[in-house]
Write a protein that holds these residues in place. Structure first.
Motif, PDB file in Angstrom:
ATOM      1  N   ALA A 490      -7.323  16.241  -6.290  1.00  0.00           N
ATOM      2  CA  ALA A 490      -6.465  15.627  -7.312  1.00  0.00           C
ATOM      3  C   ALA A 490      -7.178  14.500  -8.044  1.00  0.00           C
ATOM      4  CB  ALA A 490      -5.181  15.103  -6.655  1.00  0.00           C
ATOM      5  N   TYR A 491      -8.439  14.255  -7.715  1.00  0.00           N
ATOM      6  CA  TYR A 491      -9.177  13.192  -8.396  1.00  0.00           C
ATOM      7  C   TYR A 491      -9.207  13.468  -9.898  1.00  0.00           C
ATOM      8  CZ  TYR A 491     -11.092  11.302  -3.993  1.00  0.00           C
ATOM      9  OH  TYR A 491     -11.252  10.739  -2.758  1.00  0.00           O
ATOM     10  N   GLY A 492      -8.850  12.482 -10.667  1.00  0.00           N
ATOM     11  CA  GLY A 492      -8.891  12.630 -12.121  1.00  0.00           C
ATOM     12  C   GLY A 492      -7.749  13.462 -12.673  1.00  0.00           C
ATOM     13  N   ARG A 493      -6.812  13.831 -11.826  1.00  0.00           N
ATOM     14  CA  ARG A 493      -5.708  14.691 -12.256  1.00  0.00           C
ATOM     15  C   ARG A 493      -4.370  14.040 -11.925  1.00  0.00           C
ATOM     16  NH1 ARG A 493      -7.123  20.090 -12.839  1.00  0.00           N
ATOM     17  NH2 ARG A 493      -5.112  20.791 -12.043  1.00  0.00           N
ATOM     18  N   VAL A 515      -1.496   6.282  -2.897  1.00  0.00           N
ATOM     19  CA  VAL A 515      -1.199   4.946  -3.405  1.00  0.00           C
ATOM     20  C   VAL A 515      -2.392   4.015  -3.159  1.00  0.00           C
ATOM     21  CG1 VAL A 515       0.290   2.929  -3.061  1.00  0.00           C
ATOM     22  CG2 VAL A 515       1.290   5.224  -3.185  1.00  0.00           C
ATOM     23  N   ALA A 516      -3.012   4.189  -1.978  1.00  0.00           N
ATOM     24  CA  ALA A 516      -4.145   3.319  -1.645  1.00  0.00           C
ATOM     25  C   ALA A 516      -5.346   3.564  -2.561  1.00  0.00           C
ATOM     26  CB  ALA A 516      -4.537   3.528  -0.183  1.00  0.00           C
ATOM     27  N   ASN A 517      -5.451   4.787  -3.097  1.00  0.00           N
ATOM     28  CA  ASN A 517      -6.593   5.131  -3.971  1.00  0.00           C
ATOM     29  C   ASN A 517      -6.106   5.409  -5.389  1.00  0.00           C
ATOM     30  OD1 ASN A 517      -8.958   5.548  -1.952  1.00  0.00           O
ATOM     31  ND2 ASN A 517      -7.205   6.595  -1.033  1.00  0.00           N
ATOM     32  N   ARG A 518      -5.081   4.689  -5.797  1.00  0.00           N
ATOM     33  CA  ARG A 518      -4.365   5.013  -7.031  1.00  0.00           C
ATOM     34  C   ARG A 518      -5.263   5.223  -8.247  1.00  0.00           C
ATOM     35  NH1 ARG A 518      -3.055   6.372 -10.939  1.00  0.00           N
ATOM     36  NH2 ARG A 518      -1.181   6.113 -12.215  1.00  0.00           N
ATOM     37  N   ASP A 519      -6.317   4.403  -8.386  1.00  0.00           N
ATOM     38  CA  ASP A 519      -7.132   4.480  -9.613  1.00  0.00           C
ATOM     39  C   ASP A 519      -7.973   5.744  -9.691  1.00  0.00           C
ATOM     40  OD1 ASP A 519      -8.571   3.648  -7.527  1.00  0.00           O
ATOM     41  OD2 ASP A 519      -9.615   1.991  -8.539  1.00  0.00           O
ATOM     42  N   ARG A 520      -8.001   6.525  -8.638  1.00  0.00           N
ATOM     43  CA  ARG A 520      -8.739   7.791  -8.700  1.00  0.00           C
ATOM     44  C   ARG A 520      -7.923   8.893  -9.377  1.00  0.00           C
ATOM     45  NH1 ARG A 520     -13.182   8.748  -5.561  1.00  0.00           N
ATOM     46  NH2 ARG A 520     -13.780   7.169  -4.054  1.00  0.00           N
ATOM     47  N   SER A 550       2.518   1.930  -8.882  1.00  0.00           N
ATOM     48  CA  SER A 550       1.458   2.921  -8.709  1.00  0.00           C
ATOM     49  C   SER A 550       1.971   4.345  -8.581  1.00  0.00           C
ATOM     50  CB  SER A 550       0.585   2.541  -7.514  1.00  0.00           C
ATOM     51  OG  SER A 550       1.375   2.114  -6.455  1.00  0.00           O
ATOM     52  N   ILE A 551       3.241   4.504  -8.266  1.00  0.00           N
ATOM     53  CA  ILE A 551       3.739   5.873  -8.059  1.00  0.00           C
ATOM     54  C   ILE A 551       5.135   6.008  -8.653  1.00  0.00           C
ATOM     55  CG2 ILE A 551       4.399   5.146  -5.695  1.00  0.00           C
ATOM     56  CD1 ILE A 551       4.177   8.108  -4.866  1.00  0.00           C
ATOM     57  N   ASP A 552       5.362   7.150  -9.319  1.00  0.00           N
ATOM     58  CA  ASP A 552       6.699   7.438  -9.833  1.00  0.00           C
ATOM     59  C   ASP A 552       7.465   8.193  -8.760  1.00  0.00           C
ATOM     60  OD1 ASP A 552       6.095   6.400 -12.390  1.00  0.00           O
ATOM     61  OD2 ASP A 552       5.030   8.267 -12.866  1.00  0.00           O
ATOM     62  N   VAL A 553       8.614   7.668  -8.392  1.00  0.00           N
ATOM     63  CA  VAL A 553       9.413   8.312  -7.345  1.00  0.00           C
ATOM     64  C   VAL A 553      10.710   8.807  -7.962  1.00  0.00           C
ATOM     65  CG1 VAL A 553      10.573   8.000  -5.126  1.00  0.00           C
ATOM     66  CG2 VAL A 553       8.426   6.803  -5.590  1.00  0.00           C
TER      67      VAL A 553
END
Lengths: 659, 265
Positions: A490-493, A515-520, A550-553
């Motif tokens: 999912a990197y970049g996607r 969430v911890a790697n959100r910017d990826r 960071s996340i849409d829930v």
């Protein structure tokens, strides 16, 4: 069976050289030996195989340009006679005639059926390529490989002398290298020619071929000439490359019988059957009766037919392959899958005729890769070596704390366990056992610095016993086991997590990692459906995630009391909120089978590629390590090869056994 | 019906509506078979061959032509009542024929443009296939029909079996004959992939694209083929003309033409 002539080592070693100007001597020697020579000649804008009288009939200085749905002749810069690839005429035309009377019958005078006498003309095929030799071999297996044989074919095949030619060029439609049939001719010929600048390097592959060669004005080739003959074929192999990843295609296709792409290609296919008619291995026929006006004498005529014909699978009560997609699937799966089961090889030689002669430019290679793609293994971290990975062995862990999530679901935090568990990855599970209770597979819902969480719904004796434990209790664990979520995919996607009910448990660790790697990631979303608001797991986390940026829930429930202000409805109703380019989504889906099925269908219809949809399969597991057999599904043990799969790996296995 | 003995010859009638008589001529063109045909069949009505008339009922009625004038409406119904087996012959009877091109046009304007006294001409606004009006037992396609298929149909009536007439795609006949595909090798516009066989691929054999005169074959993917023709660079007007020929009013050609009509405005 006809065995293709296999050249003796001595004959292969023996090579001759024939000058370009002496090629006609070969044709005349064949004619003098009583053979009609069938060879390449230009007619109606193509190089067809037809009767030729002399070398003057050959396509000297002509080449062909072939792409999907297009064939054109062009001039070569030299005078080579075999400087083209394969034309519209398959050699089966001469071993398996398009129209053949196979019986006569009469009722006047006496009553009876008679077979016409088999008349097989002595032919010489000039210019047969490696793929075409393979095709003749495939028809040998079809017509002569069972107790029931086609004697007309046998006679014609035996009466044909094969003068093969090495390919010195290729078309964009060629894929013999993928099918393992070419480009180099290795056997199955009587005479083999390799055209080089000055003439031909000649080899004999049978006594009949050697007898013809003996009449030709040959000389010994130089080392440079024999070297050039090898190089030219190697160059063609390099030029063709590997256009179709073929490994395992027969099995891959069997898992894709319901792939939506069949309908897509069938909308384009006009079912003209040009692919099957020009295919050198297709062998389907139909018979027609012709009689005099009173029906007293009749002739049964066999004609080439095609599985694309709308009447081909019709019976009195209807049609077994009524839809165009049924017929396209029949053809493609026969060529690349079931032919293997029936005859021990693919039914395709990679000559590319079906691509060139398709008037709507369907490229079978593209279709195969779209319908049954090779799953390119994505670089994933290697799973940590599990501990106690044999039946009956357990490592010990201590229960640190217990948290009630819902009325029937509880999270146990384990600590004091083997460090291997801390190296596990979201999506993996552990086998948990208590003395006197059978082990159960439980997915890891969270990784902590000093332990792991297991979120357990009390549905059986072991799970009930587990949720009733008190902190300090010991449990037996084995793991971490199975595959994990390919987060790198999912990197970049757009990372989309879809959870139903307790399905959030195996996804919880993944959401934390996202969430911890959100910017990826381009974006991260969670769609969560549960039966009622009270059935929601990890409510504290849901609140925290919703509050963060960071996340849409998005959550929904099947039913709720008046105090519920959120959405009501199944989880797929939330998908309307997806506003991104769905082809750039990587999805992770877990929940009850029906919910997963509906979610997956909805995602696919929105354009999410099947190889980007990851699901975790639930199956009966007892050992967790691929030894007990309970969870076997198709080619997989879900415990060992799963539980996380890409949808494209599962194909038709997915929801085949749905609950 | 075959074994009723020679004494009872099946009574055959040929009838015509709006047509050029070419299909009737195909029957006359079966020269070396004519004697045998009249020995075995009692041909009691045949406008192209005789002015003799004979009332029904008939065992077999061959109907040529489309339903194109007001009086045809009652005539075809009356004929159906007299026919044990009714066989339509040719593009006009089976699909409306070339005159059905008016079905997309202003009928009155056409009539006024062509005839000096349009008020003398009584015709329907639409030319339609016989099967739009009465039940049809068998069809022989083509413009004109194929003599071999006609003979096979007559034979099947005598023998008492289903006619051995394969309804397949023109391309199949082309490939069996070893004709190089003119679409792929020369870029010709050809209706072969959507057209019913029966002509033994006559036009492609001479390097010309199929005109579609045998009409849409069963299951013809006309939509994909019209898209394919346009993909190869042909404007919608040209594709419209290809589909609108002899059998354009037969589905699914008709739907394609309706769509193309919108495209070309």
């Amino acid at each position: 069976m006809i065995t293709n002539p296999v050249p003796s080592p001595a004959a292969v070693a023996r090579q001759w050289f024939l000058a370009h100007s002496d090629l006609d001597d070969l044709i005349q020697a064949l004619r003098k030996a009583g053979r009609i020579v069938i060879g390449p000649t230009v007619r109606d804008g193509a190089i067809v195989n037809d009767e030729i009288q002399s070398a003057a009939d050959l396509p000297a200085g002509v080449r062909d340009e072939q792409t999907a749905g297009r064939y054109r002749l062009a001039e070569r810069s030299d005078e080579r006679v075999f400087g083209y690839t394969v034309g519209p005429t398959p050699w089966k035309r001469f071993t398996f005639p398009p129209i053949l009377p196979i019986a006569t019958a009469h009722v006047s005078g006496s009553f009876g059926f008679e077979q016409p006498k088999i008349v097989a003309p002595q032919l010489a095929f000039l210019g047969v390529r490696a793929c075409e030799i393979a095709a003749l071999g495939m028809q040998d297996r079809v017509f002569l490989g069972s107790p029931f044989t086609d004697e007309d074919f046998r006679a014609r095949r035996k009466a044909a002398l094969i003068v093969a030619v090495q390919c010195t060029t290729c078309s964009s439609t060629c894929f013999c290298s993928s099918m393992g049939t070419g480009p180099e001719v290795r056997s199955g010929y009587d005479i083999l020619l390799t055209e080089i600048d000055e003439g031909f390097v000649v080899q004999a592959g049978s006594p009949a071929g050697a007898a013809i060669v003996a009449h030709l004005p040959t000389r010994r080739p130089t080392h440079a000439e024999t070297g050039a003959a090898v190089d030219v074929v190697e160059a063609v192999r390099t030029q063709i490359g590997e256009p179709l990843p073929i490994a395992g295609i027969d099995q891959r296709l069997k898992r894709q019988l319901d792939n939506p792409r069949w309908s897509v290609v069938a909308e384009r296919c006009v079912e003209c059957g040009n692919c099957t008619m020009s295919c050198p291995t297709c062998f389907c026929t139909s018979v027609t009766e012709r009689s005099d006006m009173e029906g007293r004498t009749s002739v049964t005529e066999r004609q080439w037919d095609s599985c694309f014909d709308v009447n081909f699978a019709r019976v009195a009560g209807g049609d077994f392959r009524a839809r165009p997609r049924d017929r396209y699937r029949q053809w493609l799966t026969h060529k690349f899958s079931t032919w293997m089961d029936q005859f021990g090889s693919f039914g395709c030689v990679g000559c590319g005729r079906c691509i060139t002669w398709c008037p709507v430019q369907i490229d079978v290679r593209e279709e195969l890769q779209a319908i049954a793609p090779v799953i390119q293994p994505i670089e994933r971290p290697v799973a940590v070596e599990p501990v106690a990975a044999s039946p009956g062995r357990y490592s010990l862990a201590r229960l640190a704390s217990v948290k009630e999530e819902t009325e029937d679901t509880t999270t146990l935090s384990l600590t004091d366990l083997d460090p291997a568990f801390l190296g596990g990855r979201p999506g993996q599970f552990v086998m948990v056992a208590l003395p006197a209770f059978p082990a159960v597979p439980i997915s890891i819902s969270r990784f902590r610095s000093n332990g792991i969480d297991l979120t357990i719904r009390a549905v059986g004796p072991t799970s009930t016993a587990l949720v009733n434990l008190h902190p300090g209790a010991k449990v037996g664990v084995r793991g971490p086991l199975g595959t994990f979520w390919p987060i790198e995919d999912a990197y970049g996607r757009h990372a989309v997590v879809v959870a139903g009910g307790v399905g959030l448990s195996p996804l919880h660790g993944l959401v934390e990692a996202l969430v911890a790697n959100r910017d990826r990631f381009e974006s991260v979303s969670l769609y969560y459906g549960s039966r009622t608001p009270e059935d929601q797991l990890f409510r504290d986390d849901l609140v925290a995630w919703s509050a963060g940026k960071s996340i849409d829930v998005a959550v929904t429930v099947d039913r709720a009391g008046p105090e519920w202000k959120g959405r009501v409805g199944v989880v797929t109703t939330l998908f309307d909120m997806m506003s991104c380019d769905c082809s750039r989504i990587t999805a992770f889906v877990v929940g009850p089978e029906r919910m997963m099925q509906a979610s997956v269908q909805s995602l696919i219809s929105k354009g999410v590629p099947p190889e980007r949809i990851n699901v975790s399969m639930e199956r009966h597991m007892e050992c967790g390590i691929g030894l007990c057999g309970h969870c076997q599904t198709g080619p997989y043990f879900v415990c060992k090869d799963g539980p996380v799969f890409r949808l494209s790996e599962l194909g038709d296995l997915y929801v085949r056994e749905g609950i | 019906m075959a074994s009723t003995g020679k004494a009872v010859r099946p009574r055959v009638a040929v009838a015509k509506f709006a047509s050029c008589d070419g299909c009737q001529l195909t029957l006359l063109d079966l020269e070396d078979k004519l004697l045998e045909i009249v020995t075995r069949f009692d041909i009691v009505e045949f406008p192209e061959a005789t002015s003799r008339h004979s009332p029904g009922p008939y065992d077999v009625v061959f109907v040529e032509g489309s339903i194109s004038a007001p009086e045809h409406l009652d005539q075809i119904k009356a004929l159906r009542k007299q026919a044990r087996v009714l066989v339509t012959i040719g593009a006009c009877a089976t699909a409306g024929g070339i005159q059905a091109m008016r079905n997309w046009a202003d009928h009155d304007a056409y009539r006024a443009a062509i005839y000096e006294h349009p008020e003398w001409v009584e015709s329907l606004a639409m030319a339609t296939a016989v099967s739009d009006h009465v039940k049809v037992d068998a069809e022989l396609r083509g413009c004109p029909i194929d003599g071999g298929q006609l003979l096979e149909l007559l034979t099947s009536v005598l023998v008492g079996r289903r006619p051995q007439i394969r309804e397949e795609v023109v391309c199949r006949e082309c490939k069996r004959k070893g004709i190089v595909c003119i679409v792929v090798a020369s870029g010709e516009a050809c209706m072969g992939p959507v057209t019913s066989s029966g002509c033994n691929a006559l036009c492609p054999t001479y390097g010309r694209g199929c005109y579609g005169c045998f009409g849409p074959r069963i299951g013809a993917n006309a939509k994909s083929w019209s898209a394919g023709l346009m993909r190869s660079g042909r404007p919608p007007e040209e594709v419209w003309r290809l589909f609108a020929g002899f059998t354009g009013y037969a589905e699914p050609f008709r739907s394609v033409l309706t769509e193309l009509g919108k495209a070309k405005g």
